[in-house]
Scaffold this active site. Sequence first.
Site, short mmCIF file in Angstrom:
data_model
loop_
_atom_site.label_atom_id
_atom_site.label_comp_id
_atom_site.label_asym_id
_atom_site.label_seq_id
_atom_site.Cartn_x
_atom_site.Cartn_y
_atom_site.Cartn_z
N LYS A 2 0.87 -1.19 0.00
CA LYS A 2 0.00 0.00 0.00
C LYS A 2 0.89 1.23 0.00
O LYS A 2 2.05 1.16 0.43
CB LYS A 2 -0.88 0.00 1.25
CG LYS A 2 -2.09 0.90 1.15
CD LYS A 2 -3.24 0.27 0.41
CE LYS A 2 -4.35 1.27 0.18
NZ LYS A 2 -5.54 0.64 -0.42
N ASP A 49 -6.96 4.51 -4.80
CA ASP A 49 -7.59 4.39 -3.48
C ASP A 49 -8.21 5.77 -3.23
O ASP A 49 -8.39 6.54 -4.19
CB ASP A 49 -6.56 4.00 -2.40
CG ASP A 49 -7.23 3.65 -1.07
OD1 ASP A 49 -7.90 2.61 -1.01
OD2 ASP A 49 -7.09 4.40 -0.09
P1 NDP Z 1 -13.00 7.95 -3.01
O1 NDP Z 1 -11.92 8.95 -2.76
O2 NDP Z 1 -13.51 7.77 -4.38
O3 NDP Z 1 -14.24 8.24 -2.06
C1 NDP Z 1 -14.10 8.29 -0.67
C2 NDP Z 1 -15.42 8.75 -0.09
O4 NDP Z 1 -15.35 8.69 1.32
C3 NDP Z 1 -15.77 10.18 -0.45
O5 NDP Z 1 -17.16 10.32 -0.52
C4 NDP Z 1 -15.22 10.96 0.75
O6 NDP Z 1 -15.89 12.19 0.96
C5 NDP Z 1 -15.52 10.00 1.86
N1 NDP Z 1 -14.57 10.19 2.95
C6 NDP Z 1 -13.21 10.16 2.87
N2 NDP Z 1 -12.67 10.39 4.08
C7 NDP Z 1 -13.70 10.59 4.92
C8 NDP Z 1 -13.80 10.86 6.29
N3 NDP Z 1 -12.70 11.00 7.05
N4 NDP Z 1 -15.04 10.98 6.83
C9 NDP Z 1 -16.15 10.82 6.07
N5 NDP Z 1 -16.12 10.56 4.75
C10 NDP Z 1 -14.91 10.45 4.19
O7 NDP Z 1 -12.42 6.57 -2.43
P2 NDP Z 1 -12.90 5.09 -2.75
O8 NDP Z 1 -14.36 5.05 -2.95
O9 NDP Z 1 -11.98 4.55 -3.77
O10 NDP Z 1 -12.51 4.35 -1.39
C11 NDP Z 1 -13.42 4.27 -0.28
C12 NDP Z 1 -12.95 3.20 0.67
O11 NDP Z 1 -12.91 1.94 -0.02
C13 NDP Z 1 -11.55 3.36 1.26
O12 NDP Z 1 -11.52 2.82 2.56
C14 NDP Z 1 -10.69 2.53 0.32
O13 NDP Z 1 -9.49 2.11 0.95
C15 NDP Z 1 -11.63 1.36 0.09
N6 NDP Z 1 -11.35 0.57 -1.10
C16 NDP Z 1 -11.33 1.13 -2.35
C17 NDP Z 1 -11.09 0.36 -3.46
C18 NDP Z 1 -11.17 0.91 -4.84
O14 NDP Z 1 -11.08 0.11 -5.79
N7 NDP Z 1 -11.35 2.20 -5.02
C19 NDP Z 1 -10.77 -1.08 -3.33
C20 NDP Z 1 -10.92 -1.60 -1.99
C21 NDP Z 1 -11.16 -0.78 -0.93
P3 NDP Z 1 -15.47 13.51 0.12
O15 NDP Z 1 -16.18 13.36 -1.20
O16 NDP Z 1 -15.97 14.63 0.96
O17 NDP Z 1 -13.98 13.45 -0.01
#
Ligand code: NDP
Length: 444
Positions: free
Chosen positions: A126, A166
């Site tokens: 990571k 991510d």
């Molecule tokens: P994105 O950046 O596309 O989206 C993240 C989302 O979570 C956004 O809506 C963001 O809000 C919100 N967010 C981020 N930090 C916080 C916080 N501290 N409190 C509340 N909301 C928060 O990321 P992904 O969708 O790619 O990833 C989401 C999760 O899934 C992570 O844990 C990631 O590690 C996991 N994941 C992702 C994969 C992938 O293929 N993308 C694969 C496996 C796991 P805002 O819009 O305001 O930033």
Amino acid sequence: MSYVDEVIELVEKKNASEPEFLQAVKEVLESLRVVVEANEDLYRREALLERLVEPERQLKFRVPWVDDKGQVQVNTGYRVQFNSAIGPYKGGLRLHPSVNIGIIKFLGFEQIFKNSLTSLPIGGGKGGSDFDPKGKSDREVMAFCQSFMTELCKYIGADTDVPAGDIGTGAREIGYMYGQYKRIRGLSEGVLTGKGLSYGGSLARTEATGYGLLYLTKEMLKLNGQDIAGKTVAVSGSGNVAIYATQKAQQLGAKVVTLSDSTGWVYDPDGIDVAAVKEIKEVKRARLTEYKNYRPNAEYHEGRGVWSVKVDIALPCATQNELLLEDAKLLVANGVTAVAEGANMPTTLEATKYLQDNGVLFAPGKAANAGGVATSALEMSQNSERLSWTFEEVDTKLQTIMVNICHNMSDAAEKYGMKGNYVAGANIAGFEKVANAMLAQGVC
Ligand code: NDP
């Protein structure tokens, strides 16, 4: 003292300032207790657990770049190459101000078992940076990504370490990083996944984590005599995972009524309008406050609260530790029957235990969100054979992988007398393969 307790104590001593990493190690090792006890002498002699919790390599580097005002900015870059026992390091790059070495280590550690569960030959890693892409111009994001890759490119490659997206790292960031890698190394190879379709990306990679989450949730419900069609669902987040989880849930006949971002959450009693969310988040890169402009019947609330709505299924898809004990209590009181983690470690240990103790089906992230990395591995395969598969081919493989993961975690839990404990089942199924590979490869 048992071997597991000894190693937990060691990790606590060596990593006291890394709470997320400690949380992840404790959760995994606690649930491996029964397997470790059955092999205690061998594992102890081989220091298997001590090796498992120590990254093979951990990189930290300076990332200087120039902003639009001509000011030099400096961020910190990280790559943790945690375990390569079953294949090249594989895992995403997180760009978020909260990133530090402890967060990257927790994510890398989880990734080892998740990648193993996919049944594909990929090790765990990571990386990321405390850079915040929010509010930056495209040129500033490019300047950061180029500087980040200028250093990272010395340590990665299609057969050694293959990063992906991510939080904060989407198609735009991967594109800039890939361009810089190619420029410096002169190699058109599958060194990153999540690439654009015109330069080696895989169809269905964008959708894979969210879709995979729903394939696994559907199978878990089926194993327990339930059907996803007709269920009401709460999703948190509004990024890549949340958007495609919502879309697939709707295709499977469920109704998703919530989404959230880092400032608030929406409740849409008529079901979330995915096209509106895509426009707000992917095109305008704006806040969810705008959702009401598209759907006047919806409510927008500032702050936390996404778990207070009455639903059958909860899918946390935002970030770590976003579903707390108080949220678990609310969900149970409101009759939730299943929780599946789209994000990595979104549920605290206390909340997970409360949900399990109250009979809620609980699928941990390392199983439930493995569809993303699995499809990344499929992208690596396509890059290696210089071919592109159709959306249907990739999606069918993804479905098979998620159904297998569901059965493997369920079978492993049952085999060790913990039927229905999918947290333990996923950890055990992921661990056994890595442990065997490490033992077979000797002391390294
Ligand atoms: P994105 O950046 O596309 O989206 C993240 C989302 O979570 C956004 O809506 C963001 O809000 C919100 N967010 C981020 N930090 C916080 C916080 N501290 N409190 C509340 N909301 C928060 O990321 P992904 O969708 O790619 O990833 C989401 C999760 O899934 C992570 O844990 C990631 O590690 C996991 N994941 C992702 C994969 C992938 O293929 N993308 C694969 C496996 C796991 P805002 O819009 O305001 O930033």
